[in-house]
Design a protein around this motif. Sequence first.
Motif, PDB file in Angstrom:
ATOM      1  N   VAL A  48       0.861  -1.188   0.000  1.00 18.20           N
ATOM      2  CA  VAL A  48       0.000   0.000   0.000  1.00 18.20           C
ATOM      3  C   VAL A  48       0.899   1.240   0.000  1.00 18.20           C
ATOM      4  O   VAL A  48       1.877   1.319   0.734  1.00 18.20           O
ATOM      5  CB  VAL A  48      -0.950   0.005   1.215  1.00 18.20           C
ATOM      6  CG1 VAL A  48      -2.064  -0.999   1.016  1.00 18.20           C
ATOM      7  CG2 VAL A  48      -0.215  -0.293   2.513  1.00 18.20           C
ATOM      8  N   LYS A 105      -4.104   1.956  -8.668  1.00 14.76           N
ATOM      9  CA  LYS A 105      -3.020   0.998  -8.462  1.00 14.76           C
ATOM     10  C   LYS A 105      -2.040   1.084  -9.626  1.00 14.76           C
ATOM     11  O   LYS A 105      -2.406   1.506 -10.731  1.00 14.76           O
ATOM     12  CB  LYS A 105      -3.547  -0.428  -8.316  1.00 14.76           C
ATOM     13  CG  LYS A 105      -4.235  -0.983  -9.572  1.00 14.76           C
ATOM     14  CD  LYS A 105      -4.758  -2.395  -9.317  1.00 14.76           C
ATOM     15  CE  LYS A 105      -5.403  -2.981 -10.584  1.00 14.76           C
ATOM     16  NZ  LYS A 105      -5.911  -4.357 -10.359  1.00 14.76           N
ATOM     17  N   GLU A 121      -8.125   1.845  -4.091  1.00  9.20           N
ATOM     18  CA  GLU A 121      -8.125   0.552  -4.772  1.00  9.20           C
ATOM     19  C   GLU A 121      -7.922  -0.591  -3.786  1.00  9.20           C
ATOM     20  O   GLU A 121      -8.478  -1.686  -3.954  1.00  9.20           O
ATOM     21  CB  GLU A 121      -7.042   0.526  -5.845  1.00  9.20           C
ATOM     22  CG  GLU A 121      -7.041  -0.724  -6.715  1.00  9.20           C
ATOM     23  CD  GLU A 121      -8.299  -0.845  -7.568  1.00  9.20           C
ATOM     24  OE1 GLU A 121      -8.661  -1.996  -7.903  1.00  9.20           O
ATOM     25  OE2 GLU A 121      -8.928   0.191  -7.882  1.00  9.20           O
ATOM     26  N   PHE A 122      -7.141  -0.356  -2.759  1.00  7.46           N
ATOM     27  CA  PHE A 122      -6.954  -1.351  -1.710  1.00  7.46           C
ATOM     28  C   PHE A 122      -8.296  -1.695  -1.068  1.00  7.46           C
ATOM     29  O   PHE A 122      -8.588  -2.867  -0.799  1.00  7.46           O
ATOM     30  CB  PHE A 122      -5.982  -0.830  -0.654  1.00  7.46           C
ATOM     31  CG  PHE A 122      -5.829  -1.720   0.545  1.00  7.46           C
ATOM     32  CD1 PHE A 122      -5.099  -2.894   0.469  1.00  7.46           C
ATOM     33  CD2 PHE A 122      -6.423  -1.383   1.755  1.00  7.46           C
ATOM     34  CE1 PHE A 122      -4.960  -3.720   1.579  1.00  7.46           C
ATOM     35  CE2 PHE A 122      -6.288  -2.192   2.863  1.00  7.46           C
ATOM     36  CZ  PHE A 122      -5.562  -3.369   2.779  1.00  7.46           C
ATOM     37  N   TYR A 161       0.834  -5.273  -7.487  1.00  9.78           N
ATOM     38  CA  TYR A 161       0.590  -3.837  -7.603  1.00  9.78           C
ATOM     39  C   TYR A 161       0.955  -3.068  -6.335  1.00  9.78           C
ATOM     40  O   TYR A 161       0.934  -3.609  -5.230  1.00  9.78           O
ATOM     41  CB  TYR A 161      -0.900  -3.599  -7.891  1.00  9.78           C
ATOM     42  CG  TYR A 161      -1.363  -4.211  -9.187  1.00  9.78           C
ATOM     43  CD1 TYR A 161      -1.293  -3.494 -10.381  1.00  9.78           C
ATOM     44  CD2 TYR A 161      -1.839  -5.522  -9.229  1.00  9.78           C
ATOM     45  CE1 TYR A 161      -1.711  -4.070 -11.586  1.00  9.78           C
ATOM     46  CE2 TYR A 161      -2.247  -6.103 -10.415  1.00  9.78           C
ATOM     47  CZ  TYR A 161      -2.170  -5.372 -11.586  1.00  9.78           C
ATOM     48  OH  TYR A 161      -2.559  -5.941 -12.777  1.00  9.78           O
ATOM     49  N   THR A 181     -10.060  -4.059  -3.394  1.00  9.92           N
ATOM     50  CA  THR A 181      -9.379  -5.341  -3.562  1.00  9.92           C
ATOM     51  C   THR A 181      -9.502  -6.211  -2.321  1.00  9.92           C
ATOM     52  O   THR A 181      -9.639  -7.436  -2.416  1.00  9.92           O
ATOM     53  CB  THR A 181      -7.903  -5.110  -3.900  1.00  9.92           C
ATOM     54  OG1 THR A 181      -7.818  -4.293  -5.074  1.00  9.92           O
ATOM     55  CG2 THR A 181      -7.179  -6.425  -4.155  1.00  9.92           C
ATOM     56  N   TYR A 240      -0.859  -0.366  -4.254  1.00  7.66           N
ATOM     57  CA  TYR A 240      -2.258   0.025  -4.110  1.00  7.66           C
ATOM     58  C   TYR A 240      -2.378   1.348  -3.375  1.00  7.66           C
ATOM     59  O   TYR A 240      -1.770   1.543  -2.309  1.00  7.66           O
ATOM     60  CB  TYR A 240      -3.035  -1.029  -3.313  1.00  7.66           C
ATOM     61  CG  TYR A 240      -3.235  -2.337  -4.027  1.00  7.66           C
ATOM     62  CD1 TYR A 240      -4.317  -2.533  -4.872  1.00  7.66           C
ATOM     63  CD2 TYR A 240      -2.342  -3.387  -3.847  1.00  7.66           C
ATOM     64  CE1 TYR A 240      -4.515  -3.740  -5.524  1.00  7.66           C
ATOM     65  CE2 TYR A 240      -2.520  -4.604  -4.494  1.00  7.66           C
ATOM     66  CZ  TYR A 240      -3.608  -4.772  -5.335  1.00  7.66           C
ATOM     67  OH  TYR A 240      -3.797  -5.964  -5.984  1.00  7.66           O
TER      68      TYR A 240
END
Length: 328
Positions: free
Chosen positions: A36, A43, A59-60, A53, A63, A55
Motif C-alpha cells: 500500500v 493501483k 483501490e486497496f 501492484y 481489492t 495500491y
Amino acid sequence: MNTFRRNRRLRRTEKLRQLTRESVVHVEDFIYPMFVQENLHGKEEIAAMPGQYHYGLDEFRRTVVDIAELGIPGILLFGLPSEKDEQSSGAYAERGIVQEAIRVAKAEAPDLVVMTDVCLCQYNPAGHCGLVRGSEIVNDESLKLIAATALSHAVAGADVVAPSDMMDGRVSAIRETLDEAGFANTAILSYAVKYASAFYGPFREAAHSTPQFGDRKTYQMDPANVREALREAADDEQEGADMLMVKPALSYLDVTRAVRNQTTLPVATYNVSAEYSMVKAAAMRGWIDERAMVMEILTSFKRAGADFVLTYHALDATRWLRAEGGGR
C-alpha cells in the motif's frame, strides 16, 4: 510369489491418487502480501513482479473485499510512505500508510486476518532494517522503534504483527510492549529465519527499500547455515513468538523441515518475490505450464512442513483451486 511391491497400484486412477495424497494445498493455507502506497490513487503494476501492484487506499479498499470473498484467510501489509527520515517515523505514525490500510481492511472485511510487516527499511533513506549510526546498523537502539511500530499496528487493529528486521531481541521487545499496552491478544509471527538472499531483488523494487550502502548480511542470515536457523527459531519462540516463519521458501525447504521438527508452534514460509517473478517470466514466454508449476511449488512447501504460506500466487492459486473444487 511376487518378489517386489506394486506401488503403482495406488497411482492407477486420479481418485486413488487423491485418496492417498500426503500433502494437500488448500485456499486456507494462503496469506497474500500487499503493498500500500501513500498518496497513490488507484493501483500501479510493479514492473519486476507482473500481476502485483502498489495500491492506493481507494483501490486497496476494493481489492480487500475481493480477497475476503475468495476465501483467502489473510493478508500481509507492506507500506510505502511518501516521505522518509532517519528515525523511520512513518513506520510508527498514528496515521501512517500501514495503519490507515489496517483500518480500511478491518472496516471492509472484519473477519480477514490482517498481518503487518514490522520493519524500518521502507521508512528511512538508508533502506536498512534498523537505525543507522555511521556505517553500522545498531541493534539495541532499534528495538524501541520496532516495538513502537508493532504497537501502532496493534492499535490500528492488526491481528498479527510480523517483525522482519532480524534485530536480536525484537520479539521480546514487541511482546513486552504489546502486553503492557493492553494488546496481549495481538499475535506475533516472527520472521525467525530470514536469510540474506538474492531472491529478494524484485521485492526491493516493490517496497522501495534497496539499501543505499552495504548490504544486510550483518543481520540477515548466511544462506549456508541451518543450525543457526534452529537457534534463531528457538530464541524467538522463547521470547514469545506465536508463529515462526522461514524466508525464502523454495531454496530453503530443508530449513522449513528442520524448524518444523524442532517446534510445536505453527510454521510459515514466505514464497518470495524472485521465486514468484521467475515463474511469471517463464510463463509469459510460454516455457512452462504456470498452473501446474505453481501448484507443485506450493505443494512442496506443505510437504516440507509449512502450516501456511505467504505467496504472491495466492489469488491465482485460489481461483484454480476453486475451479477444481479443491478449496474446501
